[in-house]
Design a protein around this motif. Structure first.
Motif, short mmCIF file in Angstrom:
data_model
loop_
_atom_site.label_atom_id
_atom_site.label_comp_id
_atom_site.label_asym_id
_atom_site.label_seq_id
_atom_site.Cartn_x
_atom_site.Cartn_y
_atom_site.Cartn_z
N VAL A 37 -6.21 0.12 -5.12
CA VAL A 37 -5.32 0.04 -3.97
C VAL A 37 -4.42 -1.19 -4.09
N ARG A 77 -7.08 7.00 -4.19
CA ARG A 77 -8.47 7.44 -4.21
C ARG A 77 -8.89 7.95 -5.58
N ILE A 132 0.81 -1.22 0.00
CA ILE A 132 0.00 0.00 0.00
C ILE A 132 0.85 1.27 0.00
N THR A 133 2.06 1.19 0.54
CA THR A 133 2.91 2.38 0.58
C THR A 133 3.63 2.65 -0.74
N THR A 166 0.52 6.96 -3.06
CA THR A 166 -0.01 7.88 -2.06
C THR A 166 -1.51 7.65 -1.90
N GLU A 167 -2.05 8.12 -0.79
CA GLU A 167 -3.49 7.98 -0.57
C GLU A 167 -4.28 8.72 -1.66
N LYS A 168 -3.77 9.87 -2.08
CA LYS A 168 -4.44 10.64 -3.12
C LYS A 168 -4.49 9.87 -4.44
N PHE A 202 -4.05 3.28 5.49
CA PHE A 202 -3.27 4.51 5.41
C PHE A 202 -3.26 5.24 6.74
N ASN A 203 -4.37 5.20 7.45
CA ASN A 203 -4.46 5.90 8.73
C ASN A 203 -3.61 5.24 9.80
N ARG A 232 0.51 5.84 8.46
CA ARG A 232 1.03 7.16 8.15
C ARG A 232 0.42 8.19 9.07
N MET A 274 -8.26 0.92 2.39
CA MET A 274 -7.75 2.29 2.50
C MET A 274 -7.58 2.73 3.94
N GLU A 275 -8.26 2.06 4.86
CA GLU A 275 -8.10 2.40 6.28
C GLU A 275 -6.68 2.15 6.76
#
Length: 577
Positions: A94, A89, A80-81, A84-86, A146-147, A150, A143-144
């Protein structure tokens, strides 16, 4: 008067039964029905999600595309890394699993125009990408992650940072001369000036201390606080409010500590700013810690000497064992462990780290952010990560029995474990472990290497010159150096010459620029294991380590002072207890 049916009183026995039921279940009849309705609601939601997954699977099959049920799948942090999250989305895609340069990506809509850009981005980084159709719910659950890995980010703040190496920022001097007219500057402009000054001086922290009539600004440069400037007191409140908004903290709370973070992006770097508020006599004291895009050092660059370097290089290439670094906060322990991780980070080796916070980023390493408020402690996370089949583990800190026991057992069951401990010297690590409750029969075979360290400031090489020490200091330095073990592989020069730096523009007139480690290290061999079994004292452990060739941190520092890397006063300042 005749009573109707609806006026018939409840028999006492039935009333008592109802009261007992309410007492046991803690709810009235209305609450009971509400709880039942809530349970039905969750069941229906689960069924709806199940139907959605089946529907997505059917559509994928009809389109000739592979389907993957992402709900409940442990998303790989190393995967996942890679984006970026952007990016994730925007493309509604993902990465969820990575094996070397092979990457599996879950896609919600294969017709999304951003998807091709994301895949091209990954392919340019030499990833072989496989796409799978996933549900929208599965995408959101992934996607959770990412929280959890990071720091929380906010919208990019319009802060301009001057990243030129110009010493203490000229703008700070101008700010201190502005007095009450500083109110003409926006809080964002003030933050820009503070961060510019921090970057130009290589500061790790910005301290904002409110006093009765002014705001004190200090920077921590190479581990030492330096006064930067004083601002008019009128600048304080706008800064507090703006920093709290950026950090998503409560503006109206001033009597309790608060912690937060925000991110500043510049053309050259991305800085994560960790923020701490603490109530003080004249308002809330604020500390901003700058975490940039740091790169792990090589072992050869952290400052270990001949024998220590050779011993460590051998130990970290073994398949199992517990390697400890000890020292106070800010002594560079994590940096040392990351140099080890960088060395062992090879294809075919799975590495998992447990950290609080994550300070460095290493590609190919699965890094877990500890969150004690959510119940994810070092001990619980360590037990869970062992089920992930790692080869190498890094535990950010050992401070309780559960973590110590789990780390020792992991080392005994075929894992290479790196961790840190808070002790004054290397020999104190063993009694500390025993005091935590670890049995000698477990610790002795598990522990392989113990390292103690401190960080000393390096002399500015542009203004370095020979220093003549006073007789007392020279005599003391000679005595310490004379006790270096003969089998340490260190050779002293015939004449002892030391150096210092008077300060120049290149070092902001501090005389120092950068830091380097001073170390003491011993290997737990058969003789050392016998001392552990006997629960020997710190003195006995240290004597055996010295007999085996260990030089102390103060001796290591003085050897570096002879080489012109640092000076004697800095060595004494850092290594003396």
């Amino acid at each position: 008067m005749k009573k109707t049916d609806n006026m018939t009183p409840i028999p006492k026995d039935d009333l008592k039964k109802r009261e007992r039921r309410d007492l046991i279940f803690g709810q009235t009849g209305g609450e009971f029905h509400a709880a039942k309705a809530e349970k039905v609601k969750h069941v229906l939601e689960d069924l709806n999600r199940k139907f959605q997954e089946e529907d997505v699977a059917r559509h994928a099959k009809s389109a000739g595309l592979p389907y993957f049920k992402l709900v409940g799948f442990p998303t790989d942090q190393a995967a996942i890394t890679t984006v970026t999250e952007k990016q994730a989305r925007e493309a509604m895609a993902v990465p969820f699993y990575r094996d070397g340069n092979h990457l599996k990506v879950g896609v919600v809509d294969p017709k999304n125009p951003q998807l091709n850009e994301l895949i091209s981005f990954l392919e340019k980084k030499n990833y072989a990408v496989e796409t799978y159709i996933v549900s929208g719910y599965g995408f959101e659950k992934a996607m959770e992650r990412f929280n959890s890995i990071r720091a929380p980010k906010v919208e990019q703040e319009n802060v301009k940072i001057d990243e030129s190496d110009t010493g203490f920022s000229r703008e700070l001097k101008e700010l201190s001369d502005m007095g009450s007219s500083i109110n003409k500057l926006s809080p964002t402009q003030l933050i820009s000036q503070l961060l510019s000054g921090a970057v130009s001086t290589r500061a790790s922290d910005i301290h904002l201390q409110p006093e009765k009539d002014y705001l004190e600004i200090r920077y921590r440069v190479d581990g030492v606080l330096q006064e930067a400037t004083r601002l008019d007191r009128s600048a304080y409140q706008p800064l507090v409010s703006r920093i709290k908004i950026l950090s998503k903290l409560k503006i109206n709370v001033t009597n309790k500590p608060q912690d937060g973070s925000f991110v500043i992006q510049t053309p050259m770097h991305t800085f994560e700013i960790r923020v701490s508020f603490l109530p003080s006599a004249y308002g809330e004291a604020i500390v901003l810690r700058l975490l940039g895009e740091q790169v792990a050092l090589n072992i050869a660059d952290i400052g270990m000497r001949k024998l220590a370097y050779k011993q460590v290089s051998e130990e970290i290439n073994k398949p199992n064992g517990l390697i400890l670094t000890t020292g106070p906060t800010g002594s560079g322990k994590t940096t040392t462990l990351y140099s080890f991780l960088k060395t062992v980070n090879k294809p075919g080796v799975k590495i998992i780290t447990l950290e609080n916070p994550i300070e460095y980023r290493l590609e190919g390493v699965e890094q877990i952010q500890i969150d004690e408020k959510a119940g994810l402690t070092f001990a619980s996370a360590l037990k869970s990560t062992l089920r992930q089949d790692p080869d190498v583990l890094m535990v950010g800190e050992i401070r309780d029995f559960d973590t110590a026991e789990a780390a020792a057992q992991a080392a005994l069951t075929g894992h290479l474990v790196f961790s840190t401990l808070h002790t004054n010297d290397a020999s104190g690590a063993i009694p500390r472990f025993l005091n935590l409750g670890i049995k000698p029969v477990v610790l002795a075979p598990a522990l392989s290497t113990v390292i103690a360290q401190r960080l000393v400031r390096k002399l500015c090489q542009d203004c370095k010159e020979v220093q003549k020490l006073d007789d007392q200091t020279m005599s003391r330095a000679k005595h310490i150096l004379s006790e270096i073990p003969k089998n340490s592989e260190e050779v002293l020069p015939d004449k002892l010459v030391f150096y210092h730096s008077k300060g120049c523009g290149k070092c902001n007139h501090l005389g120092y620029k950068g830091r380097i480690g001073v170390f003491e290290l011993f290997i737990v061999d058969d003789e050392m294991q016998q001392l552990i079994f006997k629960e020997s004292s710190t003195v006995q452990i240290k004597d055996l380590a010295v007999k085996k060739g260990m030089i102390s941190m103060i001796q290591d520092g003085l050897l570096k002072a002879l080489e012109g890397v640092t000076d004697v006063s800095e060595v004494f300042r850092v290594t003396e207890e």
